[in-house]
Design a protein around this motif. Structure first.
Motif, short mmCIF file in Angstrom:
data_model
loop_
_atom_site.label_atom_id
_atom_site.label_comp_id
_atom_site.label_asym_id
_atom_site.label_seq_id
_atom_site.Cartn_x
_atom_site.Cartn_y
_atom_site.Cartn_z
N ILE A 53 0.86 -1.18 0.00
CA ILE A 53 0.00 0.00 0.00
C ILE A 53 0.90 1.23 0.00
CG2 ILE A 53 -1.64 1.37 1.33
CD1 ILE A 53 -2.80 -1.15 2.44
N LYS A 54 0.58 2.17 -0.88
CA LYS A 54 1.30 3.45 -0.93
C LYS A 54 0.28 4.56 -0.70
CE LYS A 54 4.37 6.25 -3.78
NZ LYS A 54 5.10 6.36 -5.06
N VAL A 55 0.61 5.48 0.22
CA VAL A 55 -0.30 6.58 0.53
C VAL A 55 0.47 7.90 0.51
CG1 VAL A 55 -1.89 5.18 1.90
CG2 VAL A 55 0.05 6.27 3.02
N ALA A 56 -0.27 8.98 0.25
CA ALA A 56 0.33 10.32 0.21
C ALA A 56 0.12 11.03 1.54
CB ALA A 56 -0.29 11.13 -0.92
N LEU A 57 1.20 11.60 2.06
CA LEU A 57 1.14 12.43 3.26
C LEU A 57 0.86 13.86 2.85
CD1 LEU A 57 4.18 10.77 4.94
CD2 LEU A 57 2.02 11.08 6.14
N PHE A 71 3.73 0.70 2.78
CA PHE A 71 3.70 -0.50 3.61
C PHE A 71 3.83 -1.68 2.66
CE2 PHE A 71 1.24 2.65 5.91
CZ PHE A 71 1.63 2.49 7.23
N ARG A 72 4.76 -2.58 2.95
CA ARG A 72 4.96 -3.76 2.09
C ARG A 72 5.05 -4.99 2.97
NH1 ARG A 72 8.91 -6.96 -0.38
NH2 ARG A 72 8.59 -7.33 -2.60
N GLU A 73 4.12 -5.93 2.77
CA GLU A 73 4.12 -7.14 3.59
C GLU A 73 4.55 -8.35 2.77
OE1 GLU A 73 1.18 -9.88 6.40
OE2 GLU A 73 0.36 -8.14 5.37
N GLU A 74 5.51 -9.09 3.32
CA GLU A 74 5.98 -10.33 2.68
C GLU A 74 6.47 -11.27 3.76
OE1 GLU A 74 8.83 -11.77 -1.03
OE2 GLU A 74 9.06 -9.75 -0.22
N ASN A 75 6.08 -12.54 3.66
CA ASN A 75 6.49 -13.56 4.63
C ASN A 75 6.18 -13.17 6.07
OD1 ASN A 75 7.57 -15.24 2.58
ND2 ASN A 75 9.45 -14.05 2.58
N ARG A 191 0.19 18.07 14.90
CA ARG A 191 0.14 17.08 13.82
C ARG A 191 0.32 17.84 12.51
NH1 ARG A 191 -4.77 13.14 16.03
NH2 ARG A 191 -4.08 13.19 18.21
N ILE A 192 1.46 17.66 11.86
CA ILE A 192 1.81 18.49 10.72
C ILE A 192 1.67 17.81 9.36
CG2 ILE A 192 3.24 20.08 12.04
CD1 ILE A 192 5.71 18.50 11.09
N SER A 193 1.40 16.51 9.36
CA SER A 193 1.15 15.81 8.09
C SER A 193 0.35 14.56 8.37
CB SER A 193 2.47 15.46 7.40
OG SER A 193 2.24 15.10 6.05
N CYS A 194 -0.50 14.17 7.39
CA CYS A 194 -1.44 13.07 7.64
C CYS A 194 -1.68 12.26 6.37
CB CYS A 194 -2.77 13.63 8.14
SG CYS A 194 -4.02 12.40 8.53
N ALA A 195 -1.86 10.96 6.56
CA ALA A 195 -2.27 10.07 5.45
C ALA A 195 -3.15 8.98 6.03
CB ALA A 195 -1.07 9.46 4.77
N GLY A 196 -4.26 8.70 5.38
CA GLY A 196 -5.12 7.60 5.77
C GLY A 196 -4.69 6.32 5.07
N VAL A 197 -4.59 5.24 5.81
CA VAL A 197 -4.19 3.94 5.25
C VAL A 197 -5.45 3.19 4.86
CG1 VAL A 197 -2.86 1.82 5.61
CG2 VAL A 197 -2.17 3.95 6.76
N ILE A 198 -5.81 3.28 3.58
CA ILE A 198 -7.02 2.66 3.07
C ILE A 198 -6.65 1.69 1.97
CG2 ILE A 198 -9.25 3.07 1.96
CD1 ILE A 198 -9.09 5.94 3.19
N GLU A 199 -7.16 0.46 2.07
CA GLU A 199 -6.78 -0.59 1.12
C GLU A 199 -7.34 -0.29 -0.26
OE1 GLU A 199 -6.27 -5.37 1.32
OE2 GLU A 199 -8.00 -4.50 2.28
#
Length: 199
Positions: A53-57, A71-75, A191-199
């Motif tokens: 998942i790649k998100v913009a701050l 975020f990169r998930e492997e094994n 809080r100076i930067s934000c990104a929502g982690v949405i699939e």
């Protein structure tokens, strides 16, 4: 005499035909063998699914801080990398917060730190306890560029485990430094930067 000549011709003819047939069979055998050797072996390999998942701050609280996080998930391990610009030089805190909602100007719509196991705030990996969202501090250089990283098997992407799943969480970059002791947030400032982690 004619009988002998005719017999000799017939023997010669049969011999030539037998040689041709033998040569043809040898050629066919060689061709077949070559074809069989050329066939590739079938090898079954199992590859672990990789999730990413790649998100913009985006800037919050009147800052110019922007960037991208991956975020990169492997094994069973999640690798997290955030690259940011527009920061004040020095150290800054970065955390995962409980709600993927960056709608407010000050980033407070994301709620508090993600803490599904009800632990005290602390430094990642500390025996005294820490939030699953307590990523920690990172350094911004004199040009305002910074990179934060973390590798953990305590997160997952879309696995459905409420104690591990980062989907629906938010990344918050703070103006200040996490002191790892002040409760519940480490006194990290605005809080100076934000990104929502949405699939």
């Amino acid at each position: 005499m004619k009988k002998i000549s005719l017999l000799a011709i017939m023997v010669l003819f049969v011999s030539v035909m037998a040689c041709k047939k033998d040569k043809k069979e040898n050629t066919e055998t060689e061709t077949t063998e070559t074809t069989e050797m050329a066939e590739p072996a079938v090898v079954e390999t199992k590859t672990e699914e990789v999730k990413k998942i790649k998100v913009a701050l985006n800037p919050k609280s009147g800052s110019n801080v922007s960037g991208n996080a991956v975020f990169r998930e492997e094994n069973g391990t999640v690798q997290f990398t955030a690259i940011m610009s527009g920061l004040e030089p020095g150290n800054h805190a970065i955390h995962l917060h409980e709600t993927a909602d960056c709608s407010s100007d000050d980033g407070t719509s994301t709620g508090g730190h993600w803490n599904p196991t009800a632990q005290p705030h602390g430094k990642w990996g500390d025996e005294a306890g820490y939030h699953k969202g307590d990523i920690g501090n990172f350094y911004a250089d004199e040009n305002g560029n910074g990179t934060a990283t973390l590798s953990t098997d305590e997160w997952c992407i879309g696995c459905g485990d409420p104690a591990k799943d980062i989907i629906g969480k938010a990344i918050i970059v703070h103006q200040g430094v996490d002191d790892f002791t002040s409760q519940p947030s480490g006194a990290a400032g605005a809080r100076i930067s934000c990104a929502g982690v949405i699939e």
